[in-house]
Structure formats: C-alpha cells, structure tokens
Design a protein around this motif. Structure first.
Motif, PDB file in Angstrom:
ATOM      1  N   PHE A  35      46.305  -9.776  42.459  1.00 14.40           N
ATOM      2  CA  PHE A  35      45.636  -9.398  43.707  1.00 14.40           C
ATOM      3  C   PHE A  35      45.854  -7.921  43.976  1.00 14.40           C
ATOM      4  O   PHE A  35      46.982  -7.452  44.103  1.00 14.40           O
ATOM      5  CB  PHE A  35      46.198 -10.216  44.867  1.00 14.40           C
ATOM      6  CG  PHE A  35      45.583  -9.858  46.180  1.00 14.40           C
ATOM      7  CD1 PHE A  35      46.242  -9.062  47.085  1.00 14.40           C
ATOM      8  CD2 PHE A  35      44.318 -10.297  46.507  1.00 14.40           C
ATOM      9  CE1 PHE A  35      45.673  -8.721  48.296  1.00 14.40           C
ATOM     10  CE2 PHE A  35      43.751  -9.963  47.713  1.00 14.40           C
ATOM     11  CZ  PHE A  35      44.428  -9.177  48.609  1.00 14.40           C
ATOM     12  N   GLY A  36      44.745  -7.198  44.036  1.00 15.12           N
ATOM     13  CA  GLY A  36      44.824  -5.807  44.426  1.00 15.12           C
ATOM     14  C   GLY A  36      45.423  -4.898  43.377  1.00 15.12           C
ATOM     15  O   GLY A  36      45.945  -3.835  43.700  1.00 15.12           O
ATOM     16  N   GLU A  37      45.419  -5.248  42.130  1.00 15.25           N
ATOM     17  CA  GLU A  37      45.945  -4.366  41.107  1.00 15.25           C
ATOM     18  C   GLU A  37      45.042  -3.140  40.965  1.00 15.25           C
ATOM     19  O   GLU A  37      43.832  -3.222  41.079  1.00 15.25           O
ATOM     20  CB  GLU A  37      46.033  -5.113  39.771  1.00 15.25           C
ATOM     21  CG  GLU A  37      46.986  -6.304  39.827  1.00 15.25           C
ATOM     22  CD  GLU A  37      47.025  -7.052  38.508  1.00 15.25           C
ATOM     23  OE1 GLU A  37      46.335  -6.606  37.571  1.00 15.25           O
ATOM     24  OE2 GLU A  37      47.736  -8.068  38.423  1.00 15.25           O
TER      25      GLU A  37
ATOM     26  N   THR B 177      37.854  -6.204  40.476  1.00 13.01           N
ATOM     27  CA  THR B 177      37.594  -7.102  41.595  1.00 13.01           C
ATOM     28  C   THR B 177      38.890  -7.799  41.990  1.00 13.01           C
ATOM     29  O   THR B 177      39.750  -8.057  41.146  1.00 13.01           O
ATOM     30  CB  THR B 177      36.547  -8.175  41.238  1.00 13.01           C
ATOM     31  OG1 THR B 177      37.033  -8.939  40.144  1.00 13.01           O
ATOM     32  CG2 THR B 177      35.220  -7.532  40.888  1.00 13.01           C
ATOM     33  N   ALA B 178      39.007  -8.100  43.284  1.00 12.85           N
ATOM     34  CA  ALA B 178      40.165  -8.826  43.789  1.00 12.85           C
ATOM     35  C   ALA B 178      39.849 -10.315  43.820  1.00 12.85           C
ATOM     36  O   ALA B 178      38.701 -10.707  44.051  1.00 12.85           O
ATOM     37  CB  ALA B 178      40.531  -8.331  45.189  1.00 12.85           C
TER      38      ALA B 178
ATOM     39  N   SER C 266      38.040 -11.344  46.971  1.00 13.26           N
ATOM     40  CA  SER C 266      36.621 -10.973  46.956  1.00 13.26           C
ATOM     41  C   SER C 266      35.816 -11.946  46.111  1.00 13.26           C
ATOM     42  O   SER C 266      34.709 -12.361  46.489  1.00 13.26           O
ATOM     43  CB  SER C 266      36.465  -9.549  46.429  1.00 13.26           C
ATOM     44  OG  SER C 266      35.101  -9.206  46.317  1.00 13.26           O
TER      45      SER C 266
ATOM     46  N   THR D 287      31.861  -7.651  42.093  1.00 16.12           N
ATOM     47  CA  THR D 287      32.295  -9.044  42.187  1.00 16.12           C
ATOM     48  C   THR D 287      31.183  -9.995  41.794  1.00 16.12           C
ATOM     49  O   THR D 287      31.393 -10.962  41.040  1.00 16.12           O
ATOM     50  CB  THR D 287      32.777  -9.349  43.611  1.00 16.12           C
ATOM     51  OG1 THR D 287      33.858  -8.486  43.942  1.00 16.12           O
ATOM     52  CG2 THR D 287      33.241 -10.797  43.728  1.00 16.12           C
TER      53      THR D 287
ATOM     54  N   ASN E  94      43.054  -4.504  50.232  1.00 14.97           N
ATOM     55  CA  ASN E  94      44.464  -4.164  50.446  1.00 14.97           C
ATOM     56  C   ASN E  94      44.660  -3.439  51.770  1.00 14.97           C
ATOM     57  O   ASN E  94      45.604  -3.706  52.513  1.00 14.97           O
ATOM     58  CB  ASN E  94      44.978  -3.299  49.297  1.00 14.97           C
ATOM     59  CG  ASN E  94      45.391  -4.138  48.102  1.00 14.97           C
ATOM     60  OD1 ASN E  94      45.660  -5.328  48.235  1.00 14.97           O
ATOM     61  ND2 ASN E  94      45.417  -3.522  46.936  1.00 14.97           N
TER      62      ASN E  94
ATOM     63  N   ASN F 139      40.245 -12.348  35.036  1.00 14.83           N
ATOM     64  CA  ASN F 139      40.754 -11.588  36.167  1.00 14.83           C
ATOM     65  C   ASN F 139      41.932 -12.304  36.788  1.00 14.83           C
ATOM     66  O   ASN F 139      41.876 -13.492  37.063  1.00 14.83           O
ATOM     67  CB  ASN F 139      39.649 -11.387  37.207  1.00 14.83           C
ATOM     68  CG  ASN F 139      40.110 -10.498  38.346  1.00 14.83           C
ATOM     69  OD1 ASN F 139      40.977  -9.656  38.150  1.00 14.83           O
ATOM     70  ND2 ASN F 139      39.526 -10.699  39.507  1.00 14.83           N
TER      71      ASN F 139
ATOM     72  N   THR G   3      35.931  -3.831  47.684  1.00 16.71           N
ATOM     73  CA  THR G   3      36.742  -3.491  46.518  1.00 16.71           C
ATOM     74  C   THR G   3      38.183  -3.926  46.739  1.00 16.71           C
ATOM     75  O   THR G   3      38.593  -4.199  47.878  1.00 16.71           O
ATOM     76  CB  THR G   3      36.692  -1.983  46.266  1.00 16.71           C
ATOM     77  OG1 THR G   3      37.220  -1.307  47.428  1.00 16.71           O
ATOM     78  CG2 THR G   3      35.254  -1.527  46.024  1.00 16.71           C
ATOM     79  N   PRO G   4      38.989  -3.996  45.684  1.00 17.75           N
ATOM     80  CA  PRO G   4      40.406  -4.351  45.863  1.00 17.75           C
ATOM     81  C   PRO G   4      41.135  -3.420  46.819  1.00 17.75           C
ATOM     82  O   PRO G   4      41.976  -3.867  47.609  1.00 17.75           O
ATOM     83  CB  PRO G   4      40.968  -4.264  44.448  1.00 17.75           C
ATOM     84  CG  PRO G   4      39.806  -4.509  43.557  1.00 17.75           C
ATOM     85  CD  PRO G   4      38.626  -3.905  44.259  1.00 17.75           C
TER      86      PRO G   4
END
Length: 323
Positions: free
Chosen positions: A277-279, A284-285, A288, A89, A73, A274, A68-69
């Motif tokens: 990054f990592g919001e 999904t990041a 990923s 993802t 992170n 999408n 996961t994001p």
C-alpha cells in the motif's frame, strides 16, 4: 387595423393564459397554510442531507479509484478532494484477465439467470392466477409454505452437489431461480387483468399461450420490468453461492466474488502482481484498485436503471395495491 387588433388579441390571450397558469400553480387547498420560511428551509436541508448521504459515498469511491498512491497516502485512505488523478488503476484492472473474465461471467449469469427466472415466474404466476387451472390452490399453498419453511443450507448444498452442480455455472443460477414473493406479486397483478380483454381474446380463438403473450404481458409491462430488475440485481450482486460451489476455480468467479476475495486479502486482485500500500514504486494503490472494482460493479446497474426507472414506482405501487 385588423392586423393590430389581431396581434393585440393574441397578446391578451397569452397574458390571460399566463395569469391562469400562475394562479393554478400557486393555488393551495383552503385547509393548507402557506409555507413558512422555516418550513421551506427544513425541506431544503432534508433533501440536501438525503442527497449528500447518497452522493458523497459515491463521489469518494469514484474519486479514490482515480487517485494515485501518493494522493491516497496524503489523504490517509479514502480521497475526498481531487489530488493527483490517474487512470492507471482502470488500465491495470481491465488488463487483468481475472477481472475481465469475472466481468463476462457476471454478465452471463445475470442475463441467463434473469431470463430463466422471468420465464418460470411469469408462467407460474399466470397459471396460478387462472381460477380454473388444475390444482392451483394446492400449488399456491406449497409456494407460500416455502417462504416460511426451508430445508436449510446443508440440505440445499447436498442436493446441488448430488446432482453434479459442484464446480458448475448452473449451481449459481438454479438454486435461486425462483422467488415466491415475485410470483405472488405477478399473480396478484395478472388476476386484475381485464376479464373483458381475456374473454374477447378467447372469442377470437386465442389459447392461454396467446392470451399470455398478447394480452396479459402487454398490460403488465411495469410490474414485469420491476420484477426483472429485482432478479437482475440479485444475480449481479450474488456471491454466496460461489463460496459454496465454486470456491477454488478463480476462472469461474463472478465479479462480486473477485471483489470480495480482494477485500479479504487486501493485497491485490487474484492473479495480480501489485502488492503493498502506497509504495513509491507502485503505480496503483490497492485501495484505489479496490474502489475501481466497486465502480465497475456499479456501472451496469447505472446503465440499466434509467430504462427501468419509469416503470419502477408504477410497478411496485400497483403490485402492492392490487396484492
């Protein structure tokens, strides 16, 4: 009494056979010293290190694709230990029409290109392996020259575009349809085909086509399988020709070029919504998603390789020795 003797005889035979197997397994040549603890430990460390170098990157890629994001992170990027696994993802990737289309394009190019390359290579190699074929020495010389001298990138581009290949799928196949190296390997193997088998087939009335199909190919399955694998991997991993002949039409891009475009943009797949990054609100990041595309590109090769692996070592070593 007779049964007891029979049972005892069978047990003795089993003991003797087991002792023989143990002696055979532990038998060492007289000039070879017995293994030492240090040597055994060094071998184990070497094998373990080699496996780690191969498997750890694959483990990280697969694990990151399922992360996961938040997990990405917390790991600061690539994930080494499972933390917050999710299949979102892959659901997003497989629901993206760009990725699905690219996957089918890659499969089609690989299948058609491999079939065409194998047909041309087998026919050319068989013709060059027959000493009585017309002009085979001259053709062989021309092929060898092309291994060291080529027209270059710009002339190749001008030829393909001049023939109407710009924006066409065949521009991804025909320019790389023939590998002279693979032809030479096949030719060397075909030259070593038993002349008695070929002569017997000719006496039965078989022509060259029948001899190739019924005699030569069945006796060269290993080298044929290895050559087909080389061609298939080359087509599957190819992306440079896409940059030359299909740079703008994303609906015709193969999977490898979609991955390359995504890596360069670093903000989502072409056509994907999408971004970032990592919001916290993102499901999904991008990292990923990038690793998921990498896994998707590896899956077909992982599926095909076990069926070809038994021929790989035999075909490569046999072709090298006979060449």
């Amino acid at each position: 009494m007779t049964n007891a003797l029979t049972i005892g005889s069978r047990r003795e035979k089993r003991r003797t056979a087991a002792a023989t197997r143990r002696r055979a397994g532990s038998a060492r040549p007289p000039w070879e010293e017995p293994p030492t603890a240090v040597g055994q430990a060094a071998k184990g460390l070497t094998l373990g290190g080699t496996l780690a170098v191969i498997l750890v990157p694959l483990w990280i890629i697969v694990l990151t694709s399922f992360s996961t994001p938040g997990a990405i992170n917390r790991a600061g990027g690539l994930v080494l230990w499972p933390d917050g696994l999710s299949t979102e993802t892959y659901r997003q990737m497989l629901s993206d029409p760009t990725v699905v289309t690219a996957l089918w394009v890659s499969l089609g190019i690989t299948l058609v290109g491999t079939a065409l390359s194998m047909a041309v290579s087998i026919l050319c190699a068989y013709g060059l392996s027959r000493p009585r074929s017309l002009g085979h020495r001259f053709v062989l010389l021309l092929l060898i020259v092309t291994m060291f001298i080529s027209g270059g990138l710009i002339p190749s581009f001008l030829v393909v575009t001049g023939l109407g290949g710009y924006g066409q799928y065949w521009a991804l196949i025909l320019p790389s349809a023939v590998s002279v190296f693979n032809i030479l390997v096949l030719r060397a193997f075909y030259q070593e085909t038993s002349s008695e088998l070929i002569d017997a087939a000719r006496m039965d009335g078989a022509g060259d086509w029948r001899i190739l199909w019924s005699v030569v190919l069945p006796t060269s399955r290993a080298v044929t399988a290895v050559t087909a694998l080389f061609y298939a991997v080359g087509y599957w991993n190819s992306f440079f020709n896409v940059m030359l002949y299909l740079p703008t039409d994303s609906q015709k891009w193969p999977l490898q070029y979609v991955l390359l475009t995504y890596v360069n943009r670093a903000n989502g797949l072409p056509g994907s919504v999408n971004s970032g990054f990592g919001e916290t609100h993102a499901q999904t990041a991008p990292l990923s998603l990038q690793m998921a595309v990498v896994v998707l590109t590896l899956v077909p090769l992982v599926i095909v390789y076990p069926f070809v692996q038994k021929h790989l070592r035999t075909g490569v070593l046999t072709g090298a020795i006979k060449g």
